[in-house]
Motif scaffolding. Structure first.
Motif, PDB file in Angstrom:
ATOM      1  N   VAL A   1      -2.131  -2.100   9.459  1.00  0.00           N
ATOM      2  CA  VAL A   1      -2.525  -1.827   8.070  1.00  0.00           C
ATOM      3  C   VAL A   1      -3.824  -1.011   8.030  1.00  0.00           C
ATOM      4  O   VAL A   1      -3.918  -0.009   7.312  1.00  0.00           O
ATOM      5  CB  VAL A   1      -2.680  -3.152   7.283  1.00  0.00           C
ATOM      6  CG1 VAL A   1      -3.496  -2.942   6.013  1.00  0.00           C
ATOM      7  CG2 VAL A   1      -1.304  -3.710   6.926  1.00  0.00           C
ATOM      8  N   GLN A   2      -4.798  -1.416   8.813  1.00  0.00           N
ATOM      9  CA  GLN A   2      -6.064  -0.672   8.850  1.00  0.00           C
ATOM     10  C   GLN A   2      -5.852   0.746   9.374  1.00  0.00           C
ATOM     11  O   GLN A   2      -6.363   1.718   8.800  1.00  0.00           O
ATOM     12  CB  GLN A   2      -7.085  -1.399   9.722  1.00  0.00           C
ATOM     13  CG  GLN A   2      -8.435  -0.674   9.787  1.00  0.00           C
ATOM     14  CD  GLN A   2      -9.486  -1.457  10.562  1.00  0.00           C
ATOM     15  OE1 GLN A   2      -9.319  -2.650  10.840  1.00  0.00           O
ATOM     16  NE2 GLN A   2     -10.562  -0.799  10.917  1.00  0.00           N
ATOM     17  N   GLN A   3      -5.103   0.872  10.449  1.00  0.00           N
ATOM     18  CA  GLN A   3      -4.869   2.196  11.034  1.00  0.00           C
ATOM     19  C   GLN A   3      -4.094   3.111  10.079  1.00  0.00           C
ATOM     20  O   GLN A   3      -4.363   4.309  10.006  1.00  0.00           O
ATOM     21  CB  GLN A   3      -4.122   2.047  12.357  1.00  0.00           C
ATOM     22  CG  GLN A   3      -4.976   1.445  13.459  1.00  0.00           C
ATOM     23  CD  GLN A   3      -4.198   1.180  14.741  1.00  0.00           C
ATOM     24  OE1 GLN A   3      -2.966   1.195  14.751  1.00  0.00           O
ATOM     25  NE2 GLN A   3      -4.914   0.922  15.822  1.00  0.00           N
ATOM     26  N   SER A   4      -3.154   2.534   9.339  1.00  0.00           N
ATOM     27  CA  SER A   4      -2.378   3.331   8.381  1.00  0.00           C
ATOM     28  C   SER A   4      -3.268   3.871   7.270  1.00  0.00           C
ATOM     29  O   SER A   4      -3.159   5.035   6.871  1.00  0.00           O
ATOM     30  CB  SER A   4      -1.253   2.480   7.778  1.00  0.00           C
ATOM     31  OG  SER A   4      -0.335   2.074   8.765  1.00  0.00           O
ATOM     32  N   ALA A   5      -4.153   3.010   6.779  1.00  0.00           N
ATOM     33  CA  ALA A   5      -5.067   3.430   5.721  1.00  0.00           C
ATOM     34  C   ALA A   5      -6.037   4.495   6.228  1.00  0.00           C
ATOM     35  O   ALA A   5      -6.302   5.497   5.549  1.00  0.00           O
ATOM     36  CB  ALA A   5      -5.833   2.224   5.191  1.00  0.00           C
ATOM     37  N   GLU A   6      -6.560   4.296   7.415  1.00  0.00           N
ATOM     38  CA  GLU A   6      -7.525   5.258   7.970  1.00  0.00           C
ATOM     39  C   GLU A   6      -6.858   6.595   8.286  1.00  0.00           C
ATOM     40  O   GLU A   6      -7.461   7.652   8.094  1.00  0.00           O
ATOM     41  CB  GLU A   6      -8.183   4.664   9.213  1.00  0.00           C
ATOM     42  CG  GLU A   6      -9.120   3.492   8.883  1.00  0.00           C
ATOM     43  CD  GLU A   6      -9.685   2.807  10.113  1.00  0.00           C
ATOM     44  OE1 GLU A   6      -9.169   3.062  11.228  1.00  0.00           O
ATOM     45  OE2 GLU A   6     -10.637   2.012   9.958  1.00  0.00           O
ATOM     46  N   ALA A   7      -5.606   6.554   8.743  1.00  0.00           N
ATOM     47  CA  ALA A   7      -4.889   7.791   9.070  1.00  0.00           C
ATOM     48  C   ALA A   7      -4.610   8.638   7.832  1.00  0.00           C
ATOM     49  O   ALA A   7      -4.467   9.858   7.925  1.00  0.00           O
ATOM     50  CB  ALA A   7      -3.577   7.464   9.783  1.00  0.00           C
ATOM     51  N   THR A   8      -4.527   7.984   6.682  1.00  0.00           N
ATOM     52  CA  THR A   8      -4.214   8.691   5.436  1.00  0.00           C
ATOM     53  C   THR A   8      -5.427   8.791   4.503  1.00  0.00           C
ATOM     54  O   THR A   8      -5.312   9.281   3.390  1.00  0.00           O
ATOM     55  CB  THR A   8      -3.077   7.962   4.682  1.00  0.00           C
ATOM     56  OG1 THR A   8      -3.438   6.589   4.507  1.00  0.00           O
ATOM     57  CG2 THR A   8      -1.778   8.046   5.460  1.00  0.00           C
ATOM     58  N   LYS A   9      -6.585   8.300   5.004  1.00  0.00           N
ATOM     59  CA  LYS A   9      -7.823   8.288   4.203  1.00  0.00           C
ATOM     60  C   LYS A   9      -7.611   7.528   2.883  1.00  0.00           C
ATOM     61  O   LYS A   9      -8.036   7.979   1.815  1.00  0.00           O
ATOM     62  CB  LYS A   9      -8.332   9.706   3.952  1.00  0.00           C
ATOM     63  CG  LYS A   9      -8.783  10.414   5.223  1.00  0.00           C
ATOM     64  CD  LYS A   9      -9.316  11.804   4.937  1.00  0.00           C
ATOM     65  CE  LYS A   9      -9.965  12.430   6.171  1.00  0.00           C
ATOM     66  NZ  LYS A   9      -9.102  12.483   7.365  1.00  0.00           N
ATOM     67  N   GLN A  10      -6.960   6.384   3.007  1.00  0.00           N
ATOM     68  CA  GLN A  10      -6.709   5.527   1.855  1.00  0.00           C
ATOM     69  C   GLN A  10      -7.467   4.209   2.028  1.00  0.00           C
ATOM     70  O   GLN A  10      -8.462   4.186   2.745  1.00  0.00           O
ATOM     71  CB  GLN A  10      -5.204   5.314   1.675  1.00  0.00           C
ATOM     72  CG  GLN A  10      -4.414   6.586   1.372  1.00  0.00           C
ATOM     73  CD  GLN A  10      -4.690   7.156  -0.017  1.00  0.00           C
ATOM     74  OE1 GLN A  10      -5.309   6.505  -0.866  1.00  0.00           O
ATOM     75  NE2 GLN A  10      -4.232   8.384  -0.282  1.00  0.00           N
ATOM     76  N   PHE A  11      -7.012   3.149   1.411  1.00  0.00           N
ATOM     77  CA  PHE A  11      -7.771   1.896   1.381  1.00  0.00           C
ATOM     78  C   PHE A  11      -6.921   0.744   1.911  1.00  0.00           C
ATOM     79  O   PHE A  11      -5.697   0.845   1.983  1.00  0.00           O
ATOM     80  CB  PHE A  11      -8.232   1.616  -0.051  1.00  0.00           C
ATOM     81  CG  PHE A  11      -8.931   2.796  -0.676  1.00  0.00           C
ATOM     82  CD1 PHE A  11     -10.273   3.027  -0.429  1.00  0.00           C
ATOM     83  CD2 PHE A  11      -8.239   3.697  -1.480  1.00  0.00           C
ATOM     84  CE1 PHE A  11     -10.919   4.131  -0.980  1.00  0.00           C
ATOM     85  CE2 PHE A  11      -8.870   4.799  -2.038  1.00  0.00           C
ATOM     86  CZ  PHE A  11     -10.218   5.018  -1.774  1.00  0.00           C
ATOM     87  N   TYR A  12      -7.593  -0.345   2.295  1.00  0.00           N
ATOM     88  CA  TYR A  12      -6.830  -1.457   2.867  1.00  0.00           C
ATOM     89  C   TYR A  12      -7.514  -2.808   2.662  1.00  0.00           C
ATOM     90  O   TYR A  12      -8.731  -2.891   2.504  1.00  0.00           O
ATOM     91  CB  TYR A  12      -6.601  -1.237   4.367  1.00  0.00           C
ATOM     92  CG  TYR A  12      -7.859  -1.304   5.215  1.00  0.00           C
ATOM     93  CD1 TYR A  12      -8.278  -2.517   5.779  1.00  0.00           C
ATOM     94  CD2 TYR A  12      -8.635  -0.166   5.455  1.00  0.00           C
ATOM     95  CE1 TYR A  12      -9.434  -2.583   6.560  1.00  0.00           C
ATOM     96  CE2 TYR A  12      -9.773  -0.222   6.225  1.00  0.00           C
ATOM     97  CZ  TYR A  12     -10.174  -1.431   6.781  1.00  0.00           C
ATOM     98  OH  TYR A  12     -11.322  -1.495   7.538  1.00  0.00           O
TER      99      TYR A  12
END
Length: 227
Positions: A80-91
């Motif tokens: 979840v953290q990596q997905s948010a960071e890869a897309t510059k979103q939030f988690y």
């Protein structure tokens, strides 16, 4: 391409649901026959639902909208953290605090408290604090950081939530529904797909399963951002 994705999903165990005694009857359209007391998820349905969710998220990303990834179970936290960071979103990947969406003013106060604690050692007040008080404040800072790090820069409500395990994250689901925020979620055989806007039937207990589904959503968001 579809067959390749399904093969990858089989390898990752995306098709394994829960024990039949734990199933939610509303998941019936997404399930095949049980095998050894475990429901098998229909991966053709998973791919169709994943495509719909991906198209929706790509469209949001094209418009520069905010997406919040949520998954606090151990198997989901890193992905979840990596997905948010890869897309510059939030988690949110450790604990969903009640009111994170419906009472954002309180959350913002907690974020301000975190920022104050992070700057404490450089402030004039630091000299007046005992070692015991500082240890307690450090514990508070670490707890706040763990819970709020992924949303500390989120200005206002998100435009959509991506949730791993909609059944477990029922409070997040309820808050998003109350505010009419669209929900994209991995739904296992024990979940109610009717409470989310874009259900993605799949195994939400396997790290590999979670990762392969999230990666497809991430790829769609990245494409949308390039838009």
């Amino acid at each position: 391409m579809i067959n390749e994705l399904i093969n990858e999903m089989v390898d990752a165990g995306v098709h394994y649901g829960h024990q039949t005694k734990k199933w939610n009857p509303k998941m019936k359209p997404y399930l095949m026959k049980d095998k050894g007391g475990i429901y098998i998820i229909n991966l053709d349905q998973t791919v169709k639902c994943l495509d719909k969710a991906s198209d929706y998220l790509s469209g949001l990303a094209t418009k520069g909208k905010k997406i919040l990834f949520v998954g606090c179970k151990r198997q989901a936290q890193e992905a979840v953290q990596q997905s948010a960071e890869a897309t510059k979103q939030f988690y949110v990947n450790h604990r969903w605090l009640g009111g994170m969406l419906t009472n954002m003013s309180t959350v913002k106060k907690s974020i301000e408290r975190l920022k104050w604690l992070e700057g404490l050692e450089k402030s004039p007040e630091f000299k007046m604090i005992s070692k015991k008080e500082f240890a307690a404040l450090t514990r508070e800072k670490n707890k706040l950081r763990r819970n709020l790090e992924g949303i500390r820069n989120m200005d206002g409500l998100p435009d959509a939530l991506v949730i791993v395990d909609s059944a477990r994250e029922s409070i997040a689901v309820a808050e998003a529904r109350r505010l009419n925020i669209p929900i994209i979620a991995i739904v296992d055989s024990n979940a109610d797909p009717g409470v989310v806007d874009y259900p993605i039937p799949g195994n939400d207990d396997s790290v590999r399963s979670i990762r392969i589904i999230l990666q497809n959503l991430v790829d769609a968001i990245v494409v949308g951002k390039k838009g």
